[in-house]
Design an enzyme around this catalytic site. Structure first.
Site, PDB file in Angstrom:
ATOM      1  N   ARG A 127       2.970   6.265   7.484  1.00  0.00           N
ATOM      2  CA  ARG A 127       3.882   6.773   8.508  1.00  0.00           C
ATOM      3  C   ARG A 127       3.609   8.255   8.737  1.00  0.00           C
ATOM      4  O   ARG A 127       3.059   8.931   7.895  1.00  0.00           O
ATOM      5  CB  ARG A 127       5.337   6.585   8.077  1.00  0.00           C
ATOM      6  CG  ARG A 127       5.768   5.130   8.094  1.00  0.00           C
ATOM      7  CD  ARG A 127       7.221   4.967   7.686  1.00  0.00           C
ATOM      8  NE  ARG A 127       8.092   5.700   8.571  1.00  0.00           N
ATOM      9  CZ  ARG A 127       9.027   6.562   8.165  1.00  0.00           C
ATOM     10  NH1 ARG A 127       9.185   6.801   6.895  1.00  0.00           N
ATOM     11  NH2 ARG A 127       9.790   7.184   9.036  1.00  0.00           N
ATOM     12  N   LYS A 191       7.934   5.322  -5.206  1.00  0.00           N
ATOM     13  CA  LYS A 191       7.575   4.422  -4.106  1.00  0.00           C
ATOM     14  C   LYS A 191       6.665   3.289  -4.575  1.00  0.00           C
ATOM     15  O   LYS A 191       5.612   3.516  -5.153  1.00  0.00           O
ATOM     16  CB  LYS A 191       6.885   5.242  -3.009  1.00  0.00           C
ATOM     17  CG  LYS A 191       6.609   4.464  -1.740  1.00  0.00           C
ATOM     18  CD  LYS A 191       6.501   5.414  -0.571  1.00  0.00           C
ATOM     19  CE  LYS A 191       5.916   4.759   0.660  1.00  0.00           C
ATOM     20  NZ  LYS A 191       5.979   5.617   1.837  1.00  0.00           N
ATOM     21  N   ARG A 328      14.809  13.050   2.297  1.00  0.00           N
ATOM     22  CA  ARG A 328      14.389  13.488   0.959  1.00  0.00           C
ATOM     23  C   ARG A 328      15.633  13.784   0.142  1.00  0.00           C
ATOM     24  O   ARG A 328      16.603  14.284   0.662  1.00  0.00           O
ATOM     25  CB  ARG A 328      13.583  14.787   1.028  1.00  0.00           C
ATOM     26  CG  ARG A 328      12.367  14.679   1.845  1.00  0.00           C
ATOM     27  CD  ARG A 328      11.135  14.713   0.956  1.00  0.00           C
ATOM     28  NE  ARG A 328       9.988  14.381   1.762  1.00  0.00           N
ATOM     29  CZ  ARG A 328       9.118  13.441   1.458  1.00  0.00           C
ATOM     30  NH1 ARG A 328       9.254  12.746   0.362  1.00  0.00           N
ATOM     31  NH2 ARG A 328       8.105  13.193   2.220  1.00  0.00           N
TER      32      ARG A 328
HETATM   33  C1  BTN Z   1       4.137   4.463   4.737  1.00  0.00           C
HETATM   34  O1  BTN Z   1       3.638   5.561   5.007  1.00  0.00           O
HETATM   35  O2  BTN Z   1       5.046   4.355   3.916  1.00  0.00           O
HETATM   36  C2  BTN Z   1       3.639   3.220   5.418  1.00  0.00           C
HETATM   37  C3  BTN Z   1       2.415   2.669   4.773  1.00  0.00           C
HETATM   38  C4  BTN Z   1       1.918   1.397   5.405  1.00  0.00           C
HETATM   39  C5  BTN Z   1       0.587   0.951   4.828  1.00  0.00           C
HETATM   40  C6  BTN Z   1       0.159  -0.388   5.342  1.00  0.00           C
HETATM   41  S1  BTN Z   1      -1.192  -1.061   4.427  1.00  0.00           S
HETATM   42  C7  BTN Z   1      -1.375  -2.334   5.617  1.00  0.00           C
HETATM   43  C8  BTN Z   1      -1.175  -1.699   6.962  1.00  0.00           C
HETATM   44  N1  BTN Z   1      -2.405  -1.134   7.466  1.00  0.00           N
HETATM   45  C9  BTN Z   1      -2.333   0.193   7.549  1.00  0.00           C
HETATM   46  O3  BTN Z   1      -3.279   0.912   7.941  1.00  0.00           O
HETATM   47  N2  BTN Z   1      -1.141   0.632   7.167  1.00  0.00           N
HETATM   48  C10 BTN Z   1      -0.278  -0.450   6.788  1.00  0.00           C
END
Ligand code: BTN
Length: 331
Positions: A127, A191, A328
């Site tokens: 994100r 996380k 946060r």
């Molecule tokens: C975050 O930042 O918390 C979200 C992370 C999401 C990661 C997943 S892995 C599968 C899918 N493909 C990606 O490139 N991102 C999501």
């Protein structure tokens, strides 16, 4: 989809996954290739980030246990709970499973539940433009396509629903988790999984969504060193390496079950479940929205999935919408 060479390397890894020594001669005979060809494939496997010992007179052995994805057990497990199986695609390496599906939205070929799984992502997306560490055969990288009939406006709250799906999937493995608004999955404040929902739709029309889930299963040290926030993985939590295919199947089953209900009724049917796992309820936090920061106490989420905060300064109850808001624990 998977090239013959890559297929051979994956099979080689499967043989090595018993963590016994296998000599170059034995492996060469097994795959009908020379010892030096085996040695070259082992070199590539090492380049994927897998630690392989080579001991003279003994052969090759994996330093750590490994769980490769396998679509067959995933399909088998899904067929016990679903009448129609979604399309499943598998890649040993991909840039990003989300990017792959986003690029295919225009094709008109995707059906609800179309799923992409990868062993590794070279450009895993997190994100807010962050990188998602995606080392080979270590974690789950899953993306699913869904078309929301109720359109873009109805997509608000979707990422919270996906959080509930991840919580439910992990509960099947006795892993209790909490949710941090809007959609981080935590264990003891660290996380465990992240969710990235990407949308494409027009106002008034249907809305296509790509739901990405990254779940830490067994994060190797070199990738872990690059993560800039507290994190945890399933191997640490349960003390052993779980079967990644079984985990992926459970996740897919939860998503396919929840999404039609979400499309029909929105976030409301999931609100209680979300609240039960709210990691920040009643806590003093800082909400960062764009360039603004607001200090306050979390009062839960609305039926649309927005965050409710009673502001420390004004005492006023504020509602925060949208994926750009990050939360946060206030220092
Ligand atoms: C975050 O930042 O918390 C979200 C992370 C999401 C990661 C997943 S892995 C599968 C899918 N493909 C990606 O490139 N991102 C999501």
């Amino acid at each position: 989809m998977v090239s013959t060479t890559e297929q051979l390397r994956l099979q080689l890894l499967t043989v090595l996954s018993d963590r016994q020594f296998h000599s170059g001669t034995e492996l060469g005979e097994l795959f009908g290739i020379s010892r030096s060809a085996i040695s070259q494939h082992i070199q590539t496997i090492k380049e994927w980030g897998i630690d392989v010992f080579a001991v003279a007179g003994k052969g090759y052995r994996l330093a750590e246990a490994i769980s490769l994805l396998d679509l067959e057990p995933i399909r088998q497990q899904l067929s016990t709970v679903l009448t129609t199986l979604p399309v499943l695609e598998y890649f040993p390496h991909i840039d990003s499973t989300n990017a792959y599906l986003m690029d295919r939205l225009g094709d008109g070929q995707l059906a609800n539940g179309h799923c992409v799984l990868a062993e590794a992502q070279t450009q895993g997306r997190g994100r807010r433009g962050r990188v998602w560490q995606s080392p080979f055969a270590s974690n789950i990288y899953l993306s699913m396509f869904w078309r929301l009939e109720r359109g873009v406006a109805a997509a608000m709250g979707l990422s919270l629903v996906i959080g509930v799906c991840v919580v439910r999937a992990l509960a099947r493995f006795n892993i209790p988790t909490q949710l941090k608004w809007p959609n981080d999955v935590l264990v003891n404040g660290k996380k465990l999984a992240g969710i990235l929902v990407e949308l494409q739709g027009q106002n008034g029309g249907e809305c296509d969504v790509v739901i990405g889930v990254g779940l830490n299963v067994a994060m190797p040290g070199n990738s872990a060193a690059q993560i800039d926030q507290p994190w945890i993985d399933i191997k640490t939590l349960i003390g052993q390496l779980p079967d990644r295919s079984i985990l992926a199947a459970e996740l897919i089953a939860q998503l396919v079950e929840a999404l039609p209900l979400y499309d029909a009724e929105g976030f409301t049917p999931f609100m209680d479940a979300w609240r039960q796992h709210d990691a920040f309820m009643g806590k003093t936090v800082k909400v960062i929205s764009g360039t603004h920061q607001t200090l306050g106490t979390v009062r839960g989420v609305t039926s649309q999935g927005a965050l409710l905060l009673s502001c420390a300064e004004s005492g006023e109850l504020k509602t925060f919408f949208g994926g750009e808001v990050s939360l946060r624990g206030a220092e």
